[in-house]
Motif scaffolding. Structure first.
Motif, PDB file in Angstrom:
ATOM      1  N   ASP A 179      61.924  10.140  49.146  1.00 55.51           N
ATOM      2  CA  ASP A 179      62.638  10.305  47.885  1.00 55.51           C
ATOM      3  C   ASP A 179      62.969  11.779  47.703  1.00 55.51           C
ATOM      4  N   ASP A 180      63.825  12.032  46.724  1.00 60.91           N
ATOM      5  CA  ASP A 180      64.141  13.414  46.358  1.00 60.91           C
ATOM      6  C   ASP A 180      64.712  14.199  47.536  1.00 60.91           C
ATOM      7  N   VAL A 181      65.780  13.669  48.103  1.00 60.33           N
ATOM      8  CA  VAL A 181      66.448  14.363  49.197  1.00 60.33           C
ATOM      9  C   VAL A 181      67.960  14.409  48.903  1.00 60.33           C
ATOM     10  N   VAL A 182      68.646  15.339  49.518  1.00 63.99           N
ATOM     11  CA  VAL A 182      70.099  15.389  49.428  1.00 63.99           C
ATOM     12  C   VAL A 182      70.633  15.207  50.845  1.00 63.99           C
ATOM     13  N   CYS A 183      71.291  14.069  51.091  1.00 64.93           N
ATOM     14  CA  CYS A 183      71.813  13.801  52.427  1.00 64.93           C
ATOM     15  C   CYS A 183      73.223  13.254  52.310  1.00 64.93           C
ATOM     16  N   SER A 184      74.080  13.646  53.208  1.00 62.75           N
ATOM     17  CA  SER A 184      75.409  13.065  53.199  1.00 62.75           C
ATOM     18  C   SER A 184      75.984  13.055  54.599  1.00 62.75           C
ATOM     19  N   HIS A 185      76.902  12.139  54.829  1.00 65.92           N
ATOM     20  CA  HIS A 185      77.634  12.179  56.084  1.00 65.92           C
ATOM     21  C   HIS A 185      79.058  11.730  55.857  1.00 65.92           C
TER      22      HIS A 185
END
Lengths: 250, 455
Positions: free
Chosen positions: B387-393
């Protein structure tokens, strides 16, 4: 001989006529304004002169100093002195404005058989021109139009016009998206480039721009044809009566 | 140091490996190992590790499309067989290798040359290796009983059968140690030169970058004149210490009928910085697979790459970033330019382990298709278990923008020059992450070489 001569030009896109018989003569030193409602074909006219692909030329001629412009590639036209200031200048991330300007200017010079500018010569020129247009140096280091405001993009178009010193300038809705201050800056940049050797065609919806850039001749375009031509007072008449009267005549 | 034995686990087991019938050609691979065994350095423990690694390979066989990680690069179909081990380079091969090694030499770099999988000290700048850096050949390390304990680390494998095959067959490579706190001034360049035809080579290198150490590693793959149809299989195992900083640039240009399979297994410690850049610009079949595990908190990773593909060539770049601990940042930018009937594959997986809260990870992959037959396969994946992550693709494929082209042409650039400018700008987005200007230029020269050869 007129600098630009358009004879009975017909242009379509996907079998739909956009320009339907335009005649226009533009002499060196003149500033023409083409006004008209959306979809009247005025932007298309500037694109066709500059050589944008995707249009079918179904009839007529466009002569530039007596040469058939329609047979030339867009870059050949640029080297001959045709310049189109875009209504929507594009962003090119990864190419700095300086590198772009140098590549373009030297390509034109090479095509004309002139010596290419060395980097110091080029930088000196671009700094001078940018300075006269209040374009900050850091804008030149950024990617072409990347993160530029509407006003900055249009100023960048005028910067190119000043640097390339074309004989024919096509200004496609140079006023769109500009506030009054930005409009003044852009207009004064354009006025500074008026000269007896250079012709300009200003395309606009609104009279507002013509308060700042005073035309010699105004044309009203509607449904693919020039419906009326006159002096600068024609712009005032249009403002009072609108374009509707010309629509009826179509 | 981070511990590599916590296996970089982006790899997946193949569920099908027992089921598939093996091609006859593959069965012959067993003979390749048996035939080569006498020439492979290391006895005792090393030999045992090799035999075990070969067993892993033999069970799975060549990677094929039913293995998820190899879906787009089916070696079983594309290669079919493993070629016999290349002989030791003779004097004539070394002469040819010298020419090629010189052509790809990076400015100022300390060059370490491997020819057909064998370290060539006579072509290398061994005398210029800086203080605080120890360079040995893999052969030397594996045959030295005092350092035998390193064998497990150096020959470590994963479930990936190409890496296992490499561990079993590795003939040589470089073992580089940079002492704690040492800032290496010149880049260290490993140059792999292939001189043979219809042979295979296996190299494996190991890099240990000490705590607070700084270094730049460049790795080049190049064929010598006349080399053709070879298969190169390389692996790099790297440990990046706490607060260390590593710039790792790799440029692979195999012969247009040759195969290059390269794997990197990298573990990065705490508050460290790793800038990885990999570019593939030729080779019939190329696969680069990087498995990067962030094992210490506060580390910053940048993993960028470029595939330049033309003719009927195939280039695959697969990057797995494993966030094992909290507070790490990873940035991945991948660009592919594909012409003719070329095919580019990009697979990018970001794994965020349950403990890895406050992870900040992004991945973008863009492909530029220059012809109607060009193909780009883009597979970005996020596996977020915290939890509490910033991820993008994000992934896109497309042709050159006509509006941009017209803009440039209307300013006087020819169609070809306008295309070149846009392609360079497109690739530039991945290259600009290389911090050293010198190395950025090194890569740019390679991209220009590729672009100039465009018809």
């Amino acid at each position: 001989m007129a600098l630009l001569e358009i004879r009975d030009l017909h242009v379509g896109v996907e079998n739909r006529g956009i320009i339907r018989g335009v005649h226009l003569n533009v002499n060196a030193g003149e500033l023409h304004a083409i006004m008209g409602p959306n979809g009247s074909g005025k932007s298309t006219l500037s694109h066709v002169i500059a050589g944008k692909p995707g249009y079918e030329i179904t009839g007529g001629q466009v002569l530039f100093r007596g040469e058939n412009l329609l047979r030339m590639e867009p870059n050949e036209r640029a080297a001959k002195g045709v310049f189109l200031a875009f209504q929507y200048p594009v962003d090119i991330p990864g190419v700095t404005t300086t590198n772009f300007l140098r590549a373009a200017l030297n390509a034109q010079r090479k095509a004309r058989g002139q010596q290419e500018f060395s980097t110091p010569e080029f930088l000196k020129r671009v700094r001078e021109v940018a300075g006269s247009l209040n374009i900050p140096q850091d804008m030149l280091k950024r990617g072409v139009n990347v993160g530029f405001s509407g006003g900055e993009k249009k100023r960048n178009e005028i910067l190119q016009m000043a640097l390339f010193e074309p004989s024919l300038c096509l200004l496609d809705e140079i006023d769109s998206g500009l506030d009054i201050d930005a409009l003044r800056t852009v207009a004064s940049g354009i006025n500074a480039l008026r000269s007896p050797e250079r012709a300009m065609i200003v395309i606009t919806h609104y009279r507002r721009l013509l308060d700042h850039i005073v035309p010699d001749i105004v044309h009203v375009m509607s449904r693919g044809r020039i419906r009326k031509s006159g002096g600068k007072e024609l712009a005032l008449e249009l403002e009072a009566c609108g374009y509707a009267q010309f629509e009826d005549a179509a | 140091m981070p511990n590599l034995k916590t296996r970089p686990d982006g790899l997946r087991e193949s569920p099908m490996k027992q089921v598939l019938a093996k091609a006859d050609a593959e069965r012959a691979t067993g003979d390749v190992f048996a035939a080569a065994r006498g020439r492979l350095p290391g006895v005792g423990l090393v030999a045992q590790i090799r035999a075990r690694a070969f067993d892993v390979y033999k069970r799975a066989g060549l990677p094929h499309r039913r293995m998820e990680d190899w879906k787009y690069t089916d070696l079983r179909a594309l290669i079919g067989e493993v070629l016999p081990l290349a002989p030791r380079p003779d004097a004539e091969a070394l002469v040819r290798a010298k020419v090629s090694a010189k052509q790809v030499a990076a400015d100022q770099a300390v060059k370490l040359v491997l020819v057909n999988g064998i370290f060539a000290p006579e072509l290398s700048d061994i005398g210029r290796v800086e203080n605080g850096v120890v360079v040995r050949s893999l052969r030397e390390v594996l045959e030295d009983s005092a350092t035998g304990a390193m064998a497990g680390l150096v020959l470590s494998t994963t479930s990936d059968s190409a890496i296992s095959l490499n561990a079993a067959m590795a003939t040589d490579g470089l073992v580089i140690t940079v002492n704690d706190g040492n800032a290496v001034k010149r880049p260290i360049q490993i140059v792999h030169v292939a001189t043979g035809s219809s042979v295979s080579t296996y190299t494996r290198s190991y890099l240990q970058l000490g705590k607070e150490a700084h270094a730049a590693i460049v790795e080049s793959f190049v064929p010598a004149e006349g080399a053709s149809g070879y298969q190169a299989n390389d692996a790099m195992i790297a440990l990046v210490g706490d607060e260390a900083s590593l710039s790792y640039i790799r440029v692979a240009a195999a012969a247009s009928d040759a195969v290059n399979i390269s794997s990197a297994i990298i573990a990065v410690g705490a508050r460290a910085k790793l800038d990885l850049f990999s570019m593939t610009c030729s080779g019939s079949i190329s696969r680069y697979q990087g498995f990067i595990t962030l094992t210490g908190e506060g580390t910053k990773l940048s993993a960028n790459g470029v595939n330049l593909v033309r003719d009927k060539l195939h280039a695959d770049t697969t990057i797995v970033v494993d966030h094992a601990v909290p507070h790490c940042t990873s940035r991945e930018k991948f660009r592919a330019v594909i012409d003719d009937c070329g095919r580019s594959v990009f697979q990018g997986r970001i794994v965020v382990r349950p403990a890895a809260r406050k992870t900040d990870a992004t991945l973008t992959s863009r492909a530029l298709l220059l012809s109607d037959q060009a193909e780009a396969d883009n597979k970005p994946e996020l596996e977020i278990l915290a939890d509490d992550v910033v991820c993008s693709h994000g992934a896109t494929s497309g042709a050159l923008d006509d509006t941009l082209l017209f803009y440039l042409r209307a300013r006087g650039l020819s169609e070809k020059d306008a295309q070149m400018l846009l392609i360079k700008a497109f690739i530039g987005e991945a290259i600009e992450g290389i911090t050293s200007e010198n190395l950025r230029d090194f890569v740019t020269v390679e991209t220009e070489r590729w672009l100039q050869a465009r018809r």
